[in-house]
Design a protein around this motif. Structure first.
Motif, PDB file in Angstrom:
ATOM      1  N   THR A 166      42.511 -57.655  51.404  1.00 20.12           N
ATOM      2  CA  THR A 166      42.732 -58.830  52.248  1.00 20.12           C
ATOM      3  C   THR A 166      44.165 -58.907  52.769  1.00 20.12           C
ATOM      4  OG1 THR A 166      43.346 -60.223  50.348  1.00 20.12           O
ATOM      5  CG2 THR A 166      41.012 -60.177  50.958  1.00 20.12           C
ATOM      6  N   VAL A 167      45.121 -58.299  52.064  1.00 16.44           N
ATOM      7  CA  VAL A 167      46.539 -58.543  52.360  1.00 16.44           C
ATOM      8  C   VAL A 167      46.960 -58.056  53.747  1.00 16.44           C
ATOM      9  CG1 VAL A 167      48.908 -58.053  51.634  1.00 16.44           C
ATOM     10  CG2 VAL A 167      47.170 -58.661  49.934  1.00 16.44           C
ATOM     11  N   PRO A 168      46.722 -56.776  54.121  1.00 23.29           N
ATOM     12  CA  PRO A 168      47.170 -56.343  55.456  1.00 23.29           C
ATOM     13  C   PRO A 168      46.566 -57.151  56.603  1.00 23.29           C
ATOM     14  CG  PRO A 168      46.689 -54.435  54.083  1.00 23.29           C
ATOM     15  CD  PRO A 168      46.180 -55.635  53.345  1.00 23.29           C
ATOM     16  N   PRO A 169      45.240 -57.406  56.620  1.00 21.72           N
ATOM     17  CA  PRO A 169      44.722 -58.195  57.749  1.00 21.72           C
ATOM     18  C   PRO A 169      45.204 -59.638  57.750  1.00 21.72           C
ATOM     19  CG  PRO A 169      42.963 -57.710  56.178  1.00 21.72           C
ATOM     20  CD  PRO A 169      44.134 -56.888  55.779  1.00 21.72           C
ATOM     21  N   LEU A 170      45.399 -60.238  56.576  1.00 25.72           N
ATOM     22  CA  LEU A 170      45.907 -61.610  56.545  1.00 25.72           C
ATOM     23  C   LEU A 170      47.335 -61.678  57.095  1.00 25.72           C
ATOM     24  CD1 LEU A 170      44.555 -62.826  53.081  1.00 25.72           C
ATOM     25  CD2 LEU A 170      43.846 -63.661  55.330  1.00 25.72           C
TER      26      LEU A 170
END
Length: 409
Positions: A305-309
Protein backbone atom coordinates in the motif's frame (compact mmCIF):
# COMPACT_ATOMS: atom_id res chain seq x y z
CA UNK A 1 18.96 2.77 -10.70
CA UNK A 2 20.38 6.18 -9.77
CA UNK A 3 22.89 5.86 -6.91
CA UNK A 4 21.13 8.79 -5.25
CA UNK A 5 18.22 6.44 -4.51
CA UNK A 6 20.64 4.21 -2.60
CA UNK A 7 21.72 7.18 -0.48
CA UNK A 8 18.07 7.98 0.30
CA UNK A 9 17.43 4.34 1.18
CA UNK A 10 20.40 4.40 3.58
CA UNK A 11 18.92 7.40 5.36
CA UNK A 12 15.52 5.68 5.47
CA UNK A 13 17.15 2.58 7.00
CA UNK A 14 18.65 4.58 9.85
CA UNK A 15 15.44 6.48 10.54
CA UNK A 16 13.32 3.32 10.40
CA UNK A 17 15.67 1.49 12.75
CA UNK A 18 15.65 4.21 15.41
CA UNK A 19 11.84 4.38 15.28
CA UNK A 20 11.16 0.70 15.96
CA UNK A 21 14.26 -0.66 17.74
CA UNK A 22 13.22 0.81 21.08
CA UNK A 23 10.36 -1.72 21.22
CA UNK A 24 12.84 -4.58 21.66
CA UNK A 25 14.84 -2.67 24.29
CA UNK A 26 12.06 -1.60 26.66
CA UNK A 27 13.06 -4.01 29.49
CA UNK A 28 16.72 -2.92 29.31
CA UNK A 29 15.83 0.78 29.22
CA UNK A 30 13.31 0.45 32.06
CA UNK A 31 15.75 -1.45 34.26
CA UNK A 32 18.70 0.86 33.62
CA UNK A 33 16.79 4.12 34.07
CA UNK A 34 14.62 2.84 36.97
CA UNK A 35 11.29 3.45 35.29
CA UNK A 36 8.36 1.14 34.62
CA UNK A 37 8.00 -0.64 31.29
CA UNK A 38 4.79 1.34 30.50
CA UNK A 39 6.79 4.53 31.13
CA UNK A 40 9.52 3.25 28.83
CA UNK A 41 6.78 2.46 26.30
CA UNK A 42 6.02 6.19 26.17
CA UNK A 43 9.30 6.52 24.26
CA UNK A 44 7.43 4.86 21.37
CA UNK A 45 4.39 7.12 21.72
CA UNK A 46 6.54 10.24 22.08
CA UNK A 47 8.39 9.43 18.87
CA UNK A 48 5.14 8.90 16.95
CA UNK A 49 3.72 12.21 18.16
CA UNK A 50 6.98 13.91 17.22
CA UNK A 51 6.61 12.56 13.69
CA UNK A 52 3.07 13.90 13.40
CA UNK A 53 4.07 17.36 14.63
CA UNK A 54 7.49 17.51 12.99
CA UNK A 55 6.49 16.42 9.49
CA UNK A 56 4.67 19.61 8.47
CA UNK A 57 6.69 21.95 10.71
CA UNK A 58 10.14 20.87 9.53
CA UNK A 59 9.03 20.81 5.89
CA UNK A 60 7.56 24.29 6.17
CA UNK A 61 10.65 25.58 8.00
CA UNK A 62 12.89 24.36 5.19
CA UNK A 63 10.68 25.61 2.38
CA UNK A 64 13.22 28.22 1.28
CA UNK A 65 16.10 25.73 1.14
CA UNK A 66 17.04 23.55 -1.85
CA UNK A 67 15.80 20.00 -1.31
CA UNK A 68 19.27 18.45 -1.06
CA UNK A 69 20.29 21.03 1.53
CA UNK A 70 17.17 20.27 3.54
CA UNK A 71 17.90 16.53 3.45
CA UNK A 72 21.41 17.23 4.74
CA UNK A 73 20.01 19.39 7.56
CA UNK A 74 17.47 16.71 8.49
CA UNK A 75 20.12 13.99 8.67
CA UNK A 76 22.25 16.29 10.83
CA UNK A 77 19.37 16.77 13.28
CA UNK A 78 18.70 13.02 13.20
CA UNK A 79 22.34 12.30 14.12
CA UNK A 80 22.20 14.85 16.96
CA UNK A 81 19.02 13.29 18.38
CA UNK A 82 20.45 9.79 18.40
CA UNK A 83 23.74 11.01 19.83
CA UNK A 84 21.77 12.53 22.71
CA UNK A 85 20.02 9.17 23.19
CA UNK A 86 23.38 7.37 23.30
CA UNK A 87 24.67 9.81 25.94
CA UNK A 88 21.42 10.00 27.93
CA UNK A 89 21.91 9.58 31.65
CA UNK A 90 18.24 9.71 32.59
CA UNK A 91 14.77 9.19 31.17
CA UNK A 92 14.20 12.87 30.36
CA UNK A 93 17.34 13.11 28.25
CA UNK A 94 16.45 9.92 26.40
CA UNK A 95 12.94 11.21 25.67
CA UNK A 96 14.42 14.50 24.50
CA UNK A 97 16.76 12.73 22.11
CA UNK A 98 13.89 10.62 20.77
CA UNK A 99 11.78 13.72 20.17
CA UNK A 100 14.61 15.52 18.36
CA UNK A 101 15.20 12.51 16.10
CA UNK A 102 11.46 12.11 15.44
CA UNK A 103 11.11 15.66 14.13
CA UNK A 104 13.14 14.69 11.06
CA UNK A 105 11.22 11.52 10.21
CA UNK A 106 8.21 12.84 8.30
CA UNK A 107 10.09 15.63 6.54
CA UNK A 108 12.86 13.25 5.41
CA UNK A 109 10.44 10.76 3.89
CA UNK A 110 8.24 13.52 2.48
CA UNK A 111 11.02 15.52 0.81
CA UNK A 112 12.93 12.34 -0.03
CA UNK A 113 9.88 11.02 -1.91
CA UNK A 114 9.77 14.17 -4.03
CA UNK A 115 13.52 13.98 -4.72
CA UNK A 116 13.32 10.26 -5.57
CA UNK A 117 10.43 10.84 -7.99
CA UNK A 118 12.35 13.64 -9.73
CA UNK A 119 15.36 11.38 -10.32
CA UNK A 120 13.52 9.06 -12.73
CA UNK A 121 11.19 9.13 -15.72
CA UNK A 122 7.50 9.94 -15.08
CA UNK A 123 6.42 6.31 -15.53
CA UNK A 124 8.85 5.13 -12.82
CA UNK A 125 8.08 7.58 -10.02
CA UNK A 126 6.23 5.14 -7.73
CA UNK A 127 8.99 2.59 -8.22
CA UNK A 128 11.59 5.15 -7.19
CA UNK A 129 9.58 5.98 -4.06
CA UNK A 130 9.32 2.27 -3.32
CA UNK A 131 13.08 1.92 -3.65
CA UNK A 132 13.64 4.66 -1.10
CA UNK A 133 11.14 3.02 1.26
CA UNK A 134 13.05 -0.24 0.88
CA UNK A 135 15.37 1.24 3.50
CA UNK A 136 12.42 1.37 5.89
CA UNK A 137 11.43 -2.24 5.19
CA UNK A 138 15.02 -3.43 5.65
CA UNK A 139 15.09 -1.57 8.95
CA UNK A 140 12.33 -3.91 10.13
CA UNK A 141 13.97 -7.04 8.70
CA UNK A 142 17.60 -6.33 9.67
CA UNK A 143 18.00 -3.11 11.61
CA UNK A 144 15.55 -3.79 14.43
CA UNK A 145 16.62 -7.42 15.16
CA UNK A 146 20.33 -6.52 14.98
CA UNK A 147 19.82 -3.37 17.04
CA UNK A 148 17.87 -5.33 19.65
CA UNK A 149 20.60 -8.00 19.82
CA UNK A 150 23.30 -5.36 20.14
CA UNK A 151 21.42 -3.56 22.93
CA UNK A 152 20.78 -6.77 24.84
CA UNK A 153 24.43 -7.83 24.64
CA UNK A 154 26.24 -4.52 25.16
CA UNK A 155 23.64 -2.23 26.70
CA UNK A 156 20.86 -0.23 25.05
CA UNK A 157 23.11 2.80 24.52
CA UNK A 158 25.26 0.77 22.13
CA UNK A 159 22.28 0.52 19.79
CA UNK A 160 21.96 4.29 19.60
CA UNK A 161 25.70 4.66 19.03
CA UNK A 162 25.32 2.27 16.08
CA UNK A 163 22.32 4.19 14.71
CA UNK A 164 24.26 7.44 15.09
CA UNK A 165 27.12 5.97 13.06
CA UNK A 166 24.72 4.77 10.41
CA UNK A 167 23.20 8.23 10.27
CA UNK A 168 26.65 9.63 9.50
CA UNK A 169 27.00 7.12 6.63
CA UNK A 170 23.60 8.17 5.29
CA UNK A 171 24.53 11.85 5.56
CA UNK A 172 27.77 11.33 3.62
CA UNK A 173 25.86 9.34 0.99
CA UNK A 174 23.37 12.17 0.49
CA UNK A 175 26.14 14.76 0.25
CA UNK A 176 28.07 12.69 -2.29
CA UNK A 177 25.32 11.11 -4.41
CA UNK A 178 22.12 13.18 -4.36
CA UNK A 179 22.24 15.82 -7.09
CA UNK A 180 21.43 19.41 -6.28
CA UNK A 181 17.77 20.17 -6.89
CA UNK A 182 17.00 23.88 -6.75
CA UNK A 183 13.66 25.00 -5.49
CA UNK A 184 11.05 24.89 -8.28
CA UNK A 185 10.30 28.29 -9.84
CA UNK A 186 7.60 30.07 -7.90
CA UNK A 187 7.76 27.62 -4.97
CA UNK A 188 6.61 29.18 -1.71
CA UNK A 189 5.13 28.18 1.60
CA UNK A 190 1.84 29.76 0.52
CA UNK A 191 1.84 27.53 -2.56
CA UNK A 192 2.58 24.44 -0.46
CA UNK A 193 -0.26 25.30 1.92
CA UNK A 194 -2.63 26.06 -0.96
CA UNK A 195 -2.76 22.41 -2.02
CA UNK A 196 -4.61 21.60 1.21
CA UNK A 197 -7.57 23.50 -0.22
CA UNK A 198 -7.98 20.61 -2.67
CA UNK A 199 -10.50 18.02 -1.40
CA UNK A 200 -8.63 15.28 -3.26
CA UNK A 201 -5.53 15.87 -1.13
CA UNK A 202 -7.57 15.32 2.04
CA UNK A 203 -9.19 12.21 0.58
CA UNK A 204 -5.73 10.85 -0.21
CA UNK A 205 -4.52 11.57 3.35
CA UNK A 206 -7.63 9.90 4.80
CA UNK A 207 -7.05 6.85 2.61
CA UNK A 208 -3.50 6.62 3.92
CA UNK A 209 -4.59 6.85 7.54
CA UNK A 210 -7.29 4.19 7.16
CA UNK A 211 -5.31 1.88 4.88
CA UNK A 212 -2.16 1.79 7.01
CA UNK A 213 -4.18 1.83 10.21
CA UNK A 214 -5.46 -1.54 9.04
CA UNK A 215 -1.90 -2.89 9.05
CA UNK A 216 -1.06 -1.71 12.56
CA UNK A 217 -4.37 -2.79 14.09
CA UNK A 218 -3.27 -6.39 13.56
CA UNK A 219 0.52 -6.03 13.61
CA UNK A 220 0.61 -4.37 17.05
CA UNK A 221 -0.89 -7.49 18.66
CA UNK A 222 0.91 -10.00 16.48
CA UNK A 223 3.05 -11.53 19.25
CA UNK A 224 0.18 -12.59 21.57
CA UNK A 225 -1.89 -13.77 18.60
CA UNK A 226 0.97 -16.01 17.41
CA UNK A 227 1.75 -17.40 20.88
CA UNK A 228 -1.73 -17.63 22.38
CA UNK A 229 -3.63 -18.81 19.30
CA UNK A 230 -1.18 -20.25 16.75
CA UNK A 231 0.86 -22.05 19.42
CA UNK A 232 4.31 -20.60 18.68
CA UNK A 233 6.84 -20.23 21.47
CA UNK A 234 7.96 -16.82 22.66
CA UNK A 235 11.35 -17.40 21.07
CA UNK A 236 9.77 -17.98 17.66
CA UNK A 237 8.27 -14.48 17.55
CA UNK A 238 11.55 -12.91 16.41
CA UNK A 239 11.71 -15.29 13.42
CA UNK A 240 8.08 -14.61 12.63
CA UNK A 241 8.89 -10.89 12.54
CA UNK A 242 11.71 -11.62 10.08
CA UNK A 243 9.19 -13.53 7.94
CA UNK A 244 6.80 -10.60 8.14
CA UNK A 245 9.64 -8.24 7.24
CA UNK A 246 10.54 -10.31 4.18
CA UNK A 247 6.93 -9.93 3.06
CA UNK A 248 7.24 -6.17 3.55
CA UNK A 249 10.22 -6.02 1.18
CA UNK A 250 8.46 -8.00 -1.54
CA UNK A 251 5.23 -6.03 -1.20
CA UNK A 252 7.03 -2.70 -1.29
CA UNK A 253 8.67 -3.51 -4.64
CA UNK A 254 5.53 -5.02 -6.18
CA UNK A 255 3.38 -2.12 -4.96
CA UNK A 256 5.71 0.37 -6.60
CA UNK A 257 5.71 -1.47 -9.92
CA UNK A 258 1.92 -1.83 -9.90
CA UNK A 259 1.40 1.85 -9.07
CA UNK A 260 3.65 2.89 -11.96
CA UNK A 261 1.51 0.86 -14.36
CA UNK A 262 -1.86 2.05 -13.10
CA UNK A 263 -2.05 4.01 -9.86
CA UNK A 264 -5.69 4.01 -8.78
CA UNK A 265 -6.68 0.51 -9.99
CA UNK A 266 -3.60 -0.83 -8.17
CA UNK A 267 -4.65 0.98 -5.00
CA UNK A 268 -8.16 -0.48 -5.22
CA UNK A 269 -6.83 -4.01 -5.67
CA UNK A 270 -4.23 -3.73 -2.88
CA UNK A 271 -6.63 -2.28 -0.29
CA UNK A 272 -9.26 -4.87 -1.21
CA UNK A 273 -6.68 -7.66 -0.95
CA UNK A 274 -5.57 -6.33 2.44
CA UNK A 275 -9.12 -6.51 3.77
CA UNK A 276 -9.49 -10.08 2.48
CA UNK A 277 -6.13 -11.24 3.86
CA UNK A 278 -6.95 -9.84 7.29
CA UNK A 279 -10.31 -11.66 7.31
CA UNK A 280 -8.54 -14.88 6.33
CA UNK A 281 -5.93 -14.28 9.05
CA UNK A 282 -8.60 -14.41 11.75
CA UNK A 283 -9.16 -18.07 10.81
CA UNK A 284 -5.62 -19.20 9.94
CA UNK A 285 -4.17 -17.70 13.15
CA UNK A 286 -5.21 -20.81 15.05
CA UNK A 287 -2.61 -23.17 13.54
CA UNK A 288 1.16 -22.64 13.13
CA UNK A 289 1.76 -23.30 9.43
CA UNK A 290 -1.31 -21.47 8.04
CA UNK A 291 -0.59 -18.59 10.43
CA UNK A 292 3.02 -18.26 9.24
CA UNK A 293 2.04 -18.34 5.57
CA UNK A 294 -0.72 -15.77 6.07
CA UNK A 295 1.65 -13.59 8.06
CA UNK A 296 4.09 -13.40 5.13
CA UNK A 297 1.25 -12.57 2.73
CA UNK A 298 -0.08 -9.98 5.18
CA UNK A 299 3.34 -8.30 5.26
CA UNK A 300 3.53 -8.21 1.47
CA UNK A 301 0.02 -6.85 0.92
CA UNK A 302 0.26 -4.45 3.86
CA UNK A 303 3.39 -2.70 2.66
CA UNK A 304 2.34 -2.82 -1.00
CA UNK A 305 0.00 0.00 0.00
CA UNK A 306 2.86 2.41 0.77
CA UNK A 307 4.14 3.41 -2.73
CA UNK A 308 0.68 4.02 -4.24
CA UNK A 309 -0.54 5.89 -1.15
CA UNK A 310 2.51 8.17 -1.22
CA UNK A 311 2.34 8.59 -5.00
CA UNK A 312 -1.38 9.45 -4.83
CA UNK A 313 -0.84 12.32 -2.43
CA UNK A 314 2.01 13.68 -4.55
CA UNK A 315 -0.16 13.37 -7.67
CA UNK A 316 -2.99 15.36 -6.10
CA UNK A 317 -0.58 17.96 -4.70
CA UNK A 318 1.06 18.49 -8.10
CA UNK A 319 2.94 21.75 -8.29
CA UNK A 320 3.71 21.90 -4.56
CA UNK A 321 4.07 18.31 -3.30
CA UNK A 322 6.69 18.58 -0.52
CA UNK A 323 4.46 19.62 2.39
CA UNK A 324 1.60 17.33 1.36
CA UNK A 325 4.06 14.44 1.01
CA UNK A 326 5.35 15.07 4.53
CA UNK A 327 1.77 15.34 5.80
CA UNK A 328 1.15 11.90 4.32
CA UNK A 329 3.95 10.49 6.48
CA UNK A 330 2.13 12.02 9.45
CA UNK A 331 -1.04 10.30 8.19
CA UNK A 332 0.79 6.96 8.17
CA UNK A 333 1.73 7.51 11.82
CA UNK A 334 -1.79 8.61 12.74
CA UNK A 335 -2.97 5.38 11.15
CA UNK A 336 -0.47 3.46 13.27
CA UNK A 337 -1.81 5.08 16.42
CA UNK A 338 -5.47 4.66 15.39
CA UNK A 339 -5.09 1.00 14.50
CA UNK A 340 -3.16 0.15 17.67
CA UNK A 341 -5.66 2.03 19.85
CA UNK A 342 -8.75 0.40 18.30
CA UNK A 343 -7.12 -3.04 18.48
CA UNK A 344 -6.21 -2.55 22.14
CA UNK A 345 -9.72 -1.34 22.90
CA UNK A 346 -11.15 -4.55 21.42
CA UNK A 347 -8.75 -6.72 23.41
CA UNK A 348 -9.56 -4.84 26.64
CA UNK A 349 -13.26 -5.51 25.99
CA UNK A 350 -12.53 -9.23 26.00
CA UNK A 351 -13.15 -9.79 22.28
CA UNK A 352 -10.08 -12.01 21.86
CA UNK A 353 -6.75 -11.80 20.06
CA UNK A 354 -8.31 -11.98 16.59
CA UNK A 355 -10.45 -8.90 17.24
CA UNK A 356 -7.69 -6.45 16.19
CA UNK A 357 -7.41 -8.29 12.88
CA UNK A 358 -11.15 -7.96 12.27
CA UNK A 359 -10.80 -4.25 13.03
CA UNK A 360 -7.91 -4.07 10.56
CA UNK A 361 -10.12 -5.61 7.87
CA UNK A 362 -12.76 -2.98 8.56
CA UNK A 363 -10.22 -0.15 8.33
CA UNK A 364 -8.89 -1.53 5.04
CA UNK A 365 -12.44 -1.66 3.68
CA UNK A 366 -13.01 1.94 4.80
CA UNK A 367 -9.76 2.97 3.08
CA UNK A 368 -10.94 1.25 -0.10
CA UNK A 369 -14.19 3.23 0.06
CA UNK A 370 -12.35 6.56 0.33
CA UNK A 371 -10.06 5.55 -2.54
CA UNK A 372 -13.10 4.70 -4.68
CA UNK A 373 -14.66 8.07 -3.84
CA UNK A 374 -11.45 9.80 -4.83
CA UNK A 375 -11.23 7.86 -8.09
CA UNK A 376 -14.86 8.68 -8.89
CA UNK A 377 -14.11 12.37 -8.37
CA UNK A 378 -11.21 12.03 -10.82
CA UNK A 379 -13.46 10.49 -13.44
CA UNK A 380 -16.17 13.13 -13.02
CA UNK A 381 -13.62 15.91 -13.37
CA UNK A 382 -12.16 14.30 -16.49
CA UNK A 383 -15.64 13.85 -17.96
CA UNK A 384 -16.42 17.50 -17.25
CA UNK A 385 -13.33 18.58 -19.19
CA UNK A 386 -14.28 16.41 -22.18
CA UNK A 387 -17.90 17.56 -22.24
CA UNK A 388 -17.32 21.30 -22.63
CA UNK A 389 -20.48 23.42 -22.96
CA UNK A 390 -21.70 23.90 -26.56
CA UNK A 391 -21.54 27.69 -26.34
CA UNK A 392 -17.86 27.46 -25.42
CA UNK A 393 -17.16 25.57 -28.66
CA UNK A 394 -19.34 27.52 -31.20
CA UNK A 395 -18.27 31.04 -32.13
CA UNK A 396 -20.40 33.84 -30.71
CA UNK A 397 -22.70 35.51 -33.29
CA UNK A 398 -21.56 38.89 -34.60
CA UNK A 399 -23.46 41.92 -33.50
CA UNK A 400 -26.22 42.74 -35.98
CA UNK A 401 -26.14 39.30 -37.53
CA UNK A 402 -29.53 37.82 -38.26
CA UNK A 403 -30.54 34.27 -37.52
CA UNK A 404 -30.29 32.15 -40.68
CA UNK A 405 -33.59 30.89 -41.97
CA UNK A 406 -34.67 27.36 -41.16
CA UNK A 407 -34.22 24.83 -43.96
CA UNK A 408 -38.03 24.43 -43.97
CA UNK A 409 -38.73 28.12 -44.63
Amino acid sequence: MPLALLALALGAFGIGTTEFVIVGLLPEVAGDLSVSIPAAGMLVTGYALGVVVGAPLMTAAGNRLPRKTMLVVLMGVFIAGNLLCALAGDYGALMGGRLIASLTHGAFFGIGSVVAADLVAPDRKAGAIALMFTGLTLANVLGVPLGTFLGQQFGWRSTFWAVTAFGVVGLLGIIALVPAQPRPPGASLRGELAVFARPQVWLALLTTMLGFGAVFASFTYLAPMMTELAGFSDGAVAWLLVLFGAGLCVGNVLGGKAADRSLMPSLYVILGALAVVLVVFTFTARAPLPAAVTLAVFGAVGFATVPPLQARVMQQAEGAPALASAANIAAFNLGNALGAWLGGLAVDRGLGWTAPTWIGAGLAAAGLCTALLSGRADRRRAAGKRAAPLDSVLPAPRQGATTPPSPRS
